[in-house]
Design a protein around this motif. Sequence first.
Motif, PDB file in Angstrom:
ATOM      1  N   UNK A  48      17.077   4.618  25.702  1.00 34.30           N
ATOM      2  CA  UNK A  48      16.150   3.569  25.279  1.00 34.30           C
ATOM      3  C   UNK A  48      16.900   2.381  24.678  1.00 34.30           C
ATOM      4  N   UNK A  49      17.908   2.673  23.858  1.00 31.22           N
ATOM      5  CA  UNK A  49      18.686   1.584  23.261  1.00 31.22           C
ATOM      6  C   UNK A  49      19.438   0.797  24.330  1.00 31.22           C
ATOM      7  N   UNK A  50      20.003   1.495  25.303  1.00 27.97           N
ATOM      8  CA  UNK A  50      20.747   0.823  26.367  1.00 27.97           C
ATOM      9  C   UNK A  50      19.835  -0.070  27.198  1.00 27.97           C
ATOM     10  N   UNK A  51      18.625   0.401  27.455  1.00 22.16           N
ATOM     11  CA  UNK A  51      17.683  -0.397  28.244  1.00 22.16           C
ATOM     12  C   UNK A  51      17.265  -1.670  27.504  1.00 22.16           C
ATOM     13  N   UNK A  52      17.291  -1.633  26.186  1.00 20.65           N
ATOM     14  CA  UNK A  52      16.841  -2.796  25.412  1.00 20.65           C
ATOM     15  C   UNK A  52      17.971  -3.703  24.945  1.00 20.65           C
ATOM     16  N   UNK A  85      10.185  12.356  36.334  1.00 15.39           N
ATOM     17  CA  UNK A  85       9.871  11.927  34.971  1.00 15.39           C
ATOM     18  C   UNK A  85      10.439  10.540  34.703  1.00 15.39           C
ATOM     19  N   UNK A  86       9.809   9.826  33.767  1.00 15.19           N
ATOM     20  CA  UNK A  86      10.298   8.505  33.412  1.00 15.19           C
ATOM     21  C   UNK A  86      11.699   8.552  32.825  1.00 15.19           C
ATOM     22  N   UNK A  87      12.002   9.600  32.060  1.00 17.56           N
ATOM     23  CA  UNK A  87      13.327   9.731  31.460  1.00 17.56           C
ATOM     24  C   UNK A  87      14.393   9.923  32.536  1.00 17.56           C
ATOM     25  N   UNK A  88      14.072  10.734  33.540  1.00 21.15           N
ATOM     26  CA  UNK A  88      14.986  10.947  34.673  1.00 21.15           C
ATOM     27  C   UNK A  88      15.278   9.614  35.369  1.00 21.15           C
ATOM     28  N   UNK A  89      14.223   8.852  35.675  1.00 22.61           N
ATOM     29  CA  UNK A  89      14.399   7.574  36.352  1.00 22.61           C
ATOM     30  C   UNK A  89      15.162   6.583  35.484  1.00 22.61           C
ATOM     31  N   UNK A  90      14.876   6.564  34.197  1.00 30.17           N
ATOM     32  CA  UNK A  90      15.563   5.638  33.297  1.00 30.17           C
ATOM     33  C   UNK A  90      17.065   5.919  33.264  1.00 30.17           C
ATOM     34  N   UNK A  91      17.439   7.203  33.303  1.00 30.53           N
ATOM     35  CA  UNK A  91      18.860   7.546  33.311  1.00 30.53           C
ATOM     36  C   UNK A  91      19.545   6.983  34.549  1.00 30.53           C
ATOM     37  N   UNK A  92      18.944   7.190  35.712  1.00 29.82           N
ATOM     38  CA  UNK A  92      19.591   6.712  36.942  1.00 29.82           C
ATOM     39  C   UNK A  92      19.461   5.200  37.103  1.00 29.82           C
ATOM     40  N   UNK A  93      18.528   4.572  36.400  1.00 31.30           N
ATOM     41  CA  UNK A  93      18.462   3.111  36.402  1.00 31.30           C
ATOM     42  C   UNK A  93      19.697   2.497  35.754  1.00 31.30           C
ATOM     43  N   UNK A  94      20.386   3.256  34.914  1.00 30.64           N
ATOM     44  CA  UNK A  94      21.558   2.746  34.205  1.00 30.64           C
ATOM     45  C   UNK A  94      22.845   2.878  34.999  1.00 30.64           C
ATOM     46  N   UNK A  95      22.788   3.520  36.157  1.00 26.59           N
ATOM     47  CA  UNK A  95      23.978   3.718  36.982  1.00 26.59           C
ATOM     48  C   UNK A  95      24.109   2.580  37.972  1.00 26.59           C
ATOM     49  N   UNK A  96      25.317   2.068  38.109  1.00 27.70           N
ATOM     50  CA  UNK A  96      25.566   0.997  39.074  1.00 27.70           C
ATOM     51  C   UNK A  96      25.092   1.440  40.456  1.00 27.70           C
ATOM     52  N   UNK A  97      24.323   0.616  41.165  1.00 25.57           N
ATOM     53  CA  UNK A  97      23.764   1.020  42.468  1.00 25.57           C
ATOM     54  C   UNK A  97      24.811   1.448  43.490  1.00 25.57           C
ATOM     55  N   UNK A  98      26.046   0.973  43.347  1.00 25.92           N
ATOM     56  CA  UNK A  98      27.084   1.334  44.316  1.00 25.92           C
ATOM     57  C   UNK A  98      27.879   2.566  43.894  1.00 25.92           C
ATOM     58  N   UNK A  99      27.661   3.071  42.674  1.00 21.86           N
ATOM     59  CA  UNK A  99      28.511   4.129  42.139  1.00 21.86           C
ATOM     60  C   UNK A  99      28.303   5.475  42.817  1.00 21.86           C
TER      61      UNK A  99
END
Length: 214
Positions: A48-52, A85-99
Amino acid sequence: MKLVVVSAGLSVPSSTRLLADRLAAATARHTPVDVQVVEVRELAVEIAHHLTNGFPGRALSAALDAVTGADGLIVVTPVFTASYSGLFKSFFDLIDPAALTGKPVLIAATGGTARHSLVLEHALRPLFAYLRAVVVPTAVYAASEDWGAPGLAERIDRAAAELAALMTGLTRSDAAIGSNAVTGREAGAGSAPDTADALRVVPFEEQLARLGAA
């Protein structure tokens, strides 16, 4: 080889974590792997902190590095409102799309009813296809009634074998490319490394056959 398991279960104990552990153990039976588990629940505040604010905490940063540096992934989420889950998606939202490009991924999910099993195909598989990962053909869904029932163990083993075959095949290809490059240098400046075999795309069925014969 390094296998990273991402479990997004929220409860303790968690059926999501139980499925993740069984998939990891089955994969280890097919090929030697070092297993690291990422419990997304423990990273919720840092996510949550990283997203904000755009800055990952120490634990989250280590988890993201583990995922991007893995030779293969097992990702397991509980089903909420017919999706991951939203938490699952939020975690992978933080990964570079090419990684995750080209990285073998086994997708799995848990839920209270078998009616949610299509979440694997309409939500999870498209997510990792977008991230350009290589998703194994067999996905594993475990409803409440599946635990202890015939069929789940077989699905787990089949999916694990497919993941192990992909991980092993990619590792061997990398090793072959490196070996040919060294051979080419040793042969002299006038000799080019023969990379035809190293760069050959091995059909998935052939990889599975090799794994079974090993």
